[in-house]
Design a protein around this motif. Structure first.
Motif, short mmCIF file in Angstrom:
data_model
loop_
_atom_site.label_atom_id
_atom_site.label_comp_id
_atom_site.label_asym_id
_atom_site.label_seq_id
_atom_site.Cartn_x
_atom_site.Cartn_y
_atom_site.Cartn_z
N ASP A 7 0.35 -0.98 0.41
CA ASP A 7 -0.06 -0.05 -0.15
C ASP A 7 0.86 1.08 -0.06
OD1 ASP A 7 1.18 -0.59 2.90
OD2 ASP A 7 -0.85 0.52 3.73
N GLN A 11 1.60 3.86 -3.49
CA GLN A 11 0.94 5.70 -2.93
C GLN A 11 1.90 6.75 -3.00
OE1 GLN A 11 -2.19 6.96 -2.68
NE2 GLN A 11 -2.37 7.88 -0.83
N ARG A 14 1.57 6.37 -7.03
CA ARG A 14 0.85 7.92 -7.20
C ARG A 14 1.29 8.96 -7.34
NH1 ARG A 14 -2.65 3.94 -5.07
NH2 ARG A 14 -3.14 4.65 -3.14
N MET A 154 2.81 6.04 5.62
CA MET A 154 1.68 6.37 5.20
C MET A 154 0.42 7.66 4.78
SD MET A 154 0.03 4.22 2.55
CE MET A 154 -1.50 4.70 1.62
N ASP A 158 -0.53 10.41 1.65
CA ASP A 158 -2.16 10.85 1.82
C ASP A 158 -1.77 12.07 1.71
OD1 ASP A 158 -2.90 8.05 2.40
OD2 ASP A 158 -3.02 7.94 3.87
#
Length: 165
Positions: A7, A11, A14, A154, A158
């Protein structure tokens, strides 16, 4: 094989793709993660177009010397505080060529916590040259040093995407 969980890798990918397309560079200011946010980003091919630099400021002196966090703020609010995280992000932004900076400071444990600032407390901040400023106070709980650091990475990733939106 990646150094990071799937994950986080997804991310980070991205971010690299999105920021590369926008020609937006990032800097990081890290305390409790010790450079792992920058590490997650640079795990992705093409990251040199996006990652300008990272500051690992584990001590109060490093926060002051490298990022310009006033010692008076550290004395008044502590290293793990909203004020310090915001000033770390500001320092990383204006001591780099990045358009966006993210900063983290917290208590990963296993020791070092108190009733006021328990293990698992992390303050994160993001700041853009566009004037956008974000702050999050996370209380991950005493879930283990590695787990706190992974959760912080994480959340920081974000926040980078949110700050760029």
């Amino acid at each position: 094989m990646s150094l990071f969980p799937d994950d986080i890798e997804a991310q980070a990918r991205r971010i690299i793709e999105t920021f590369s397309a926008r020609k937006l560079m990032v800097s990081t200011a890290e305390s409790c993660t010790g450079g792992l946010i920058a590490g997650a980003l640079t795990e992705i091919a093409g990251s040199s177009a996006v990652v300008d630099r990272g500051f690992v400021t584990y001590t109060n002196d490093a926060k002051t010397d490298m990022l310009g966090v006033p010692s008076s703020v550290l004395a008044t609010h502590g290293a793990v505080s909203r004020e310090t995280a915001l000033l770390m992000a500001t320092g990383a932004l204006f001591r780099s060529r990045a358009g966006l900076a993210v900063a983290v400071t917290g208590i990963a444990g296993p020791g070092g916590g108190s009733s006021e600032k328990p293990v698992g407390l992390v303050h994160l901040a993001a700041r853009g040259r566009n004037g956008k400023i974000l702050h999050r106070e996370m209380r991950y709980g005493d879930i283990g040093r590695t787990e706190i650091r992974i959760a912080t990475i994480m959340t920081a990733l974000d926040m980078l995407l949110e700050a760029a939106a």
